[in-house]
Each structure stands twice: as structure tokens, then as C-alpha cells.
Design a protein around this motif. Sequence first.
Motif, mmCIF file in Angstrom:
data_model
loop_
_atom_site.group_PDB
_atom_site.id
_atom_site.type_symbol
_atom_site.label_atom_id
_atom_site.label_comp_id
_atom_site.label_asym_id
_atom_site.label_seq_id
_atom_site.Cartn_x
_atom_site.Cartn_y
_atom_site.Cartn_z
ATOM 1 N N ALA A 58 -96.433 2.600 -2.646
ATOM 2 C CA ALA A 58 -95.006 2.886 -2.505
ATOM 3 C C ALA A 58 -94.809 4.395 -2.533
ATOM 4 N N PRO A 59 -94.094 4.927 -1.544
ATOM 5 C CA PRO A 59 -93.929 6.377 -1.507
ATOM 6 C C PRO A 59 -93.037 6.873 -2.630
ATOM 7 N N ALA A 60 -93.331 8.060 -3.090
ATOM 8 C CA ALA A 60 -92.446 8.703 -4.052
ATOM 9 C C ALA A 60 -91.099 8.905 -3.364
ATOM 10 N N LYS A 61 -90.044 8.873 -4.140
ATOM 11 C CA LYS A 61 -88.694 8.959 -3.571
ATOM 12 C C LYS A 61 -88.515 10.164 -2.651
ATOM 13 N N GLU A 62 -89.144 11.278 -3.002
ATOM 14 C CA GLU A 62 -88.970 12.463 -2.161
ATOM 15 C C GLU A 62 -89.626 12.322 -0.792
ATOM 16 N N HIS A 63 -90.585 11.383 -0.653
ATOM 17 C CA HIS A 63 -91.269 11.190 0.624
ATOM 18 C C HIS A 63 -90.600 10.160 1.530
ATOM 19 N N VAL A 64 -89.740 9.335 0.996
ATOM 20 C CA VAL A 64 -89.160 8.234 1.774
ATOM 21 C C VAL A 64 -88.463 8.713 3.046
ATOM 22 N N GLU A 106 -88.768 9.173 9.000
ATOM 23 C CA GLU A 106 -88.656 10.048 10.178
ATOM 24 C C GLU A 106 -89.951 10.037 10.992
ATOM 25 N N LEU A 107 -91.087 10.123 10.314
ATOM 26 C CA LEU A 107 -92.371 10.143 11.004
ATOM 27 C C LEU A 107 -92.645 8.817 11.716
ATOM 28 N N VAL A 108 -92.355 7.710 11.052
ATOM 29 C CA VAL A 108 -92.543 6.399 11.683
ATOM 30 C C VAL A 108 -91.626 6.278 12.896
ATOM 31 N N TYR A 109 -90.388 6.724 12.753
ATOM 32 C CA TYR A 109 -89.447 6.686 13.864
ATOM 33 C C TYR A 109 -89.969 7.520 15.041
ATOM 34 N N ALA A 133 -100.018 12.313 -0.858
ATOM 35 C CA ALA A 133 -99.053 11.247 -1.168
ATOM 36 C C ALA A 133 -98.238 10.879 0.071
ATOM 37 N N LEU A 134 -97.838 11.881 0.824
ATOM 38 C CA LEU A 134 -97.091 11.621 2.055
ATOM 39 C C LEU A 134 -97.964 10.894 3.071
ATOM 40 N N LEU A 135 -99.206 11.319 3.208
ATOM 41 C CA LEU A 135 -100.130 10.682 4.152
ATOM 42 C C LEU A 135 -100.338 9.209 3.805
ATOM 43 N N LEU A 136 -100.575 8.905 2.549
ATOM 44 C CA LEU A 136 -100.753 7.503 2.143
ATOM 45 C C LEU A 136 -99.477 6.700 2.357
ATOM 46 N N ALA A 137 -98.344 7.292 2.039
ATOM 47 C CA ALA A 137 -97.068 6.602 2.259
ATOM 48 C C ALA A 137 -96.856 6.342 3.744
ATOM 49 N N LEU A 138 -97.224 7.301 4.586
ATOM 50 C CA LEU A 138 -97.110 7.117 6.030
ATOM 51 C C LEU A 138 -98.032 6.004 6.509
#
Length: 159
Positions: free
Chosen positions: A8-14, A19-22, A79-84
Motif C-alpha cells: 500500500a503506498p504511503a499517503k504522499e505517494h497516492v 498520475e503515473l498509472v493514468y 517506495a514510489l516505485l513499489l507503489a507504482l
Amino acid sequence: HGSAEASAPAKEHVPKVKELVYDFRQACVSAAPVEGGVAQGMEAYMRNQFKFFGLKAPLRKQLQLLFVQDHADELQDRALLLALCSALWDEKEREFQYFSVDLLRRYREELLGGGTPAEFWAAMRCVEGFISSKSWWDTVDGLAYPGTPSTLAYLSVPS
């Protein structure tokens, strides 16, 4: 357990992850064949387990390379990479899961080495989630075998 739970991404990465997925979705939609026969053929080949945009591997890999080049700095944040990767995995079209596997393979050293034990185990939980959801023969090999630098050269960003 699903991949979103595992990483689960940290709130700051959501917002950034969304945006990246979009952005990647828009690239896929723009490049997808207008006529749906290719996607239907891919879906039939995979026994209708997954939906597809109908992007053949060379085109998908080109889109991935452009994405990695455009977002190289952002992808340095573990963290951002894993969340992505997790968010890509959770999308319905199979091209997203392929991209997630390719990102994990491309950044394997960054994700599994040199970080804290917590960062290492976060990456392992992410992969474990992928193995237990939406896994099929086409992604399992990529998750199990990291590949060689030459097999992932198309995701390498020139220095």
C-alpha cells in the motif's frame, strides 16, 4: 492477499502513483489498434483470463521505455516505485502486469540491495502479492527469473 495490501503506498505517494498509472494508460490507449482483433486474439490465447489493449510486445516495450525515460528521477524513490508496480498490477489490462514485472526486473538491484531490511521486505511482499494474484505462466517466469541486463536493455535509460 492482493498486491495492493502487500504494498500500500504511503499517503504522499497516492496522487503521484495515480498520475503515473493514468499516464501509462493514456499511452496504451493511444497506441492500441483501433480494430479490436489483436486484443481479442491475445485474450483468447490467454484463455480469456485477462483483458488486453492489444499491444504487441515490441510496441509495449517502446511505450515502457519512453515512460521510464520520462519518469527516471521519480522511479528512484523505492517506495514510489513499489507503489507504482502494485498499482499497475491492480489494473485490468494485462499490459499493466507486464510493465510491473519489467519494472521490478529493471530495478531489482535498487529494490533488493543497499536499502534497509524494511525496504527489502516491502519489495518481497510486493512480489509475493503478485505471485498470489493474477499470476499466470506469462508473468511467473518474469517474477521468478530476474533476467540479464541484455534482456532488459530496452528499459535502460542512457546516462
